[in-house]
Design an enzyme around this catalytic site. Structure first.
Site, PDB file in Angstrom:
ATOM      1  N   ASN A 399      77.204  74.462  26.244  1.00 41.81           N
ATOM      2  CA  ASN A 399      77.917  73.630  25.268  1.00 41.81           C
ATOM      3  C   ASN A 399      78.579  72.499  26.056  1.00 41.81           C
ATOM      4  OD1 ASN A 399      79.595  72.504  23.380  1.00 41.81           O
ATOM      5  ND2 ASN A 399      80.971  74.270  23.226  1.00 41.81           N
ATOM      6  N   TRP A 400      77.971  71.321  25.981  1.00 43.42           N
ATOM      7  CA  TRP A 400      78.459  70.210  26.819  1.00 43.42           C
ATOM      8  C   TRP A 400      79.799  69.640  26.305  1.00 43.42           C
ATOM      9  CZ3 TRP A 400      73.718  66.576  28.186  1.00 43.42           C
ATOM     10  CH2 TRP A 400      72.775  67.312  28.906  1.00 43.42           C
ATOM     11  N   LYS A 401      80.149  69.957  25.068  1.00 40.82           N
ATOM     12  CA  LYS A 401      81.367  69.410  24.425  1.00 40.82           C
ATOM     13  C   LYS A 401      81.325  67.878  24.483  1.00 40.82           C
ATOM     14  CE  LYS A 401      83.749  73.586  25.639  1.00 40.82           C
ATOM     15  NZ  LYS A 401      84.991  74.252  25.837  1.00 40.82           N
ATOM     16  N   HIS A 486      82.946  76.677  16.348  1.00 34.22           N
ATOM     17  CA  HIS A 486      83.613  76.715  17.650  1.00 34.22           C
ATOM     18  C   HIS A 486      85.122  76.614  17.434  1.00 34.22           C
ATOM     19  CE1 HIS A 486      84.829  75.744  21.713  1.00 34.22           C
ATOM     20  NE2 HIS A 486      83.640  76.216  22.112  1.00 34.22           N
ATOM     21  N   GLU A 488      87.371  75.114  18.956  1.00 35.86           N
ATOM     22  CA  GLU A 488      87.950  73.766  19.037  1.00 35.86           C
ATOM     23  C   GLU A 488      87.798  73.021  17.724  1.00 35.86           C
ATOM     24  OE1 GLU A 488      85.832  72.566  22.548  1.00 35.86           O
ATOM     25  OE2 GLU A 488      86.985  74.022  23.728  1.00 35.86           O
ATOM     26  N   GLU A 558      83.821  84.323  21.426  1.00 34.70           N
ATOM     27  CA  GLU A 558      84.540  83.538  22.426  1.00 34.70           C
ATOM     28  C   GLU A 558      86.044  83.709  22.225  1.00 34.70           C
ATOM     29  OE1 GLU A 558      81.944  80.011  23.851  1.00 34.70           O
ATOM     30  OE2 GLU A 558      82.997  79.400  22.048  1.00 34.70           O
ATOM     31  N   GLY A 564      87.771  77.686  28.708  1.00 32.58           N
ATOM     32  CA  GLY A 564      88.213  76.581  29.556  1.00 32.58           C
ATOM     33  C   GLY A 564      89.486  76.880  30.318  1.00 32.58           C
ATOM     34  N   SER A 604      84.927  80.898  29.995  1.00 37.19           N
ATOM     35  CA  SER A 604      85.005  80.871  31.465  1.00 37.19           C
ATOM     36  C   SER A 604      83.939  81.747  32.128  1.00 37.19           C
ATOM     37  CB  SER A 604      86.402  81.272  31.937  1.00 37.19           C
ATOM     38  OG  SER A 604      87.354  80.363  31.415  1.00 37.19           O
ATOM     39  N   GLY A 625      80.546  76.672  28.585  1.00 35.24           N
ATOM     40  CA  GLY A 625      81.117  75.327  28.463  1.00 35.24           C
ATOM     41  C   GLY A 625      81.064  74.617  29.803  1.00 35.24           C
ATOM     42  N   GLY A 626      82.191  74.660  30.526  1.00 38.66           N
ATOM     43  CA  GLY A 626      82.324  73.915  31.789  1.00 38.66           C
ATOM     44  C   GLY A 626      81.166  74.127  32.748  1.00 38.66           C
TER      45      GLY A 626
HETATM   46  C1  PEP Z   1      82.918  77.072  25.146  1.00 39.98           C
HETATM   47  O1  PEP Z   1      83.605  76.125  24.881  1.00 39.98           O
HETATM   48  O2  PEP Z   1      82.075  77.451  24.355  1.00 39.98           O
HETATM   49  C2  PEP Z   1      83.116  77.748  26.433  1.00 39.98           C
HETATM   50  C3  PEP Z   1      82.686  78.956  26.579  1.00 39.98           C
HETATM   51  O3  PEP Z   1      83.730  77.048  27.403  1.00 39.98           O
HETATM   52  P1  PEP Z   1      84.008  77.486  28.934  1.00 39.98           P
HETATM   53  O4  PEP Z   1      82.741  78.139  29.423  1.00 39.98           O
HETATM   54  O5  PEP Z   1      84.299  76.231  29.629  1.00 39.98           O
HETATM   55  O6  PEP Z   1      85.131  78.429  28.899  1.00 39.98           O
END
Ligand code: PEP
Length: 643
Positions: A399-401, A486, A488, A558, A564, A604, A625-626
């Site tokens: 997930n590049w956000k 999601h 966010e 999640e 994050g 994470s 994500g990251g």
């Molecule tokens: C996400 O936003 O879906 C996510 C899992 O982010 P991260 O891996 O950065 O925690």
């Protein structure tokens, strides 16, 4: 309805391509002559050497046949449907030009088997183009006839068959199926007589004239009783000279036995004299139209035997009758009779050596796939079986956000594409990118290896919703997935369960696979409410779906406190809640659906903790994500499935 339309289109295209490829491959020289006609019509006739036009002929027919086979068996569906569409666009334009300007009379799309007018050909291509568009639009609606792992057998077997056993064999001997008016069994005497009586026959350009006096002896040759040998050499200058002794031997035999023997050519007297000097040929030479000669036999030189004006044998210069066969009189030998390999025998040969093995392979493959499915099914319903998740798809999704400009995003997707092509993943891989990247990335991404998805879509179908992007728009970029729910989006954009419910419905309506996120906040976790929260989120947005539609959903658990933040849920914490999620799915849709549902972990997740998380029985991969923003980091997580 859509599936039916795609498959009808696929079948019609496949059959047409296979047939037209086959009839061209069966007569490579005929196809070469047609290509030369096209080049001449374009003013390029003198610039392209014969070996190139002949290679193009074999390549063209082989390609056409193989595309038909690929469509029939649904091999490399996306690629093949694109190639077929590109070819059909080109052919439709070309045949429109042909129909308009009439530089040649018959386009040759079915060789000599079926001759169409240029306008008929154009309209045929318009229909095929429409079918190609349908197949190109929904290539994945074509079910495979054979499993992916066995497709190479069909592909290679068909390739060897069409190139070696059809095209090259026909080139070396003669076309195995002869669709021309001079085929074995054709009564030239009768045809010629009808032509003389003013009837419309294909023999209008057939004549035999002596070289010295220019006397027309067609009637005399065709009316001659008994056997007559005709050596056909359209152009002596280009004739193959490897069998000269054989030809002289056959001529000696015919003189001894009293059978007339003529060499028919369109060459000049000078070329005839050179041939006589070079070969010692004593047989008489006659002139005939060169196109007619090329039509009579696809070999230069080739030999034809007439009996009472009827064609009873034809030989390429590579397969002339042996010396032992020419000892007795033709009246008493097998050579003086028509060959026994009639059309039905040849069709039977085709069925036995080409169609039957493929049918048997397909049946064996289907039985094997079915038994595998049965075995898995039996395992799946055994409650003691720890390998349940074999049935579920393992996925690592990025997930590049709101990261990466277009150029950087393309570079990352390209790097990932190349990396995973070189080192195939052991799980499904998806990248979900900002909207603006989708169409560009879809152009080059090998979606058999990496799926492409959006991070959101609108809760409205279309209309005045400035700034929104609909599910249909996402789909039209070539993407197949969409992340919905999601945290966010729930938190910053106030997406409620009702809004998400609409989004899920619209995404599914547009054939997008939904990765649906659920998860609790830190306060909720601390209050021990995590189970309650995820249950409510599922009930609020996806438990309204039918079983069939729910099966298409991927769940991503999640915990918001882990996203994050660098804090990961421990593998045990994650497994506990994944198992709970699976249990409520089982309550709602039954154990079989729950066992088949992919549940990803997100928050994470990194290459260092992924192996431990993925080793848990209810964790089927991750939403990342990251760590999805660098190819090496993302690959490290994907590789956790190899450990
Ligand atoms: C996400 O936003 O879906 C996510 C899992 O982010 P991260 O891996 O950065 O925690």
């Amino acid at each position: 309805m859509k599936k039916a339309a795609v498959n009808i289109a696929r079948l019609m295209l496949a059959v047409t391509l296979i047939l037209s490829g086959f009839v061209k491959a069966v007569d490579p020289l005929g196809t070469q002559y047609k290509i030369q006609d096209y080049l001449t019509a374009m003013g390029l006739g003198n610039f392209v050497p014969d070996f190139l036009t002949l290679s193009a002929s074999v390549l063209l027919s082989g390609t056409e046949f193989m595309l038909g086979i690929c469509l029939l068996f649904a091999i490399r569906r996306r690629l093949v449907s694109k190639v077929v569409l590109a070819i059909m666009v080109m052919m439709t334009l070309l045949t429109l030009w042909l129909a308009w300007t009439e530089p040649i009379h018959d386009c040759g799309c079915f060789g000599d088997a079926l001759v169409l007018t240029n306008w008929q050909t154009f309209w045929k291509n318009v229909i095929l183009l429409a079918l190609a568009v349908i197949v190109w639009r929904w290539p994945l609606e074509m079910p495979r006839l054979i499993s992916e792992s066995n497709q190479w057998i069909v592909f290679n077997y068909s390739g060897v068959f069409i190139l070696l056993f059809v095209a090259l064999r026909s080139l070396y001997t003669l076309p195995q199926f002869d669709f021309r008016p001079y085929h074995i069994g054709a009564d030239l005497r009768e045809g010629w007589q009808k032509m003389m009586d003013g009837e419309d026959t294909p023999y209008t350009d057939f004549f035999i004239e002596t070289v010295d006096e220019g006397e027309d002896i067609t009637e005399q040759v065709l009316n001659s009783e008994g056997y007559t040998f005709l050596l056909i050499a359209p152009h002596l200058e280009q004739a193959d000279d490897s069998q000269l002794d054989e030809l002289n031997r056959i001529y000696d035999y015919s003189s001894e036995q009293g059978y007339p023997f003529y060499c028919l050519t369109a060459s000049s007297e000078k070329a005839i004299t050179r041939w006589q000097d070079m070969t010692g040929a004593e047989y008489p030479f006659c002139h005939t139209d060169d196109i007619t000669l090329k039509t009579v036999i696809r070999s230069n030189p080739g030999l034809m035997l007439l009996k009472d004006g009827k064609v009873i044998r034809k030989w390429s210069h590579n397969a002339l009758p042996e010396e032992e066969e020419l000892t007795e009189r033709l009246e008493d030998s097998g050579l003086g009779k028509m060959p026994s390999d009639s059309i039905p025998t040849k069709i039977l040969w085709l069925l036995t050596w080409f169609v039957l093995p493929l049918v048997l392979l397909t049946i064996a493959d289907r039985l094997w796939a079915w038994s595998k499915w049965l075995r898995k099914k039996n395992k799946k319903y055994n409650p003691l079986n720890k390998e349940k998740r074999i049935m579920r798809k393992k996925i690592v999704a990025g997930n590049w956000k709101m990261n990466m400009n277009l150029q950087d995003g393309i570079a990352l997707a390209k790097e990932l594409n190349e990396t995973l092509k070189a080192d195939k993943p052991n799980c499904g891989v998806v990248i979900c990118t900002p909207f603006i990247h989708l169409a560009s990335i879809a152009q080059f991404l090998d979606q058999d290896i990496i799926g492409l998805g959006a991070e959101n879509c609108a809760d409205k179908e279309k209309g005045a919703f400035t700034g929104e992007v609909s599910a249909e728009m996402v789909k039209s970029t070539g993407a197949q997935y969409v992340i919905l729910g999601h945290s966010e989006r729930r938190e910053y954009y106030k997406e409620t369960p009702e809004i998400l419910k609409e989004k899920v419905l619209l995404a599914q309506k547009n054939d997008l696979k939904v990765i649906f996120c659920i998860g609790e906040s830190l306060e909720e976790r601390e209050a021990g409410k995590q189970n309650e929260v995820v249950k409510a989120e599922l009930e609020g947005s996806v438990f309204n779906l039918s079983e069939e539609d729910f099966r298409k959903i991927v769940i991503a658990y999640e915990p918001i406190w882990a996203i994050g933040t660098g804090k990961t849920a421990t593998a045990e914490q994650a497994e506990e809640i994944h198992a709970y999620i699976r249990s409520i799915i089982a309550e709602k849709y039954g154990q079989a659906v729950a066992d088949d549902t992919t549940i990803l972990y997100g928050g994470s997740c990194k290459a260092s903790n992924a192996p431990e998380l993925f080793a848990k029985p209810d964790i089927d991969g991750g939403l990342i994500g990251g760590a999805s923003l660098k190819a090496a980091d993302f690959k490290g997580i994907i590789d956790a499935w190899k450990k």
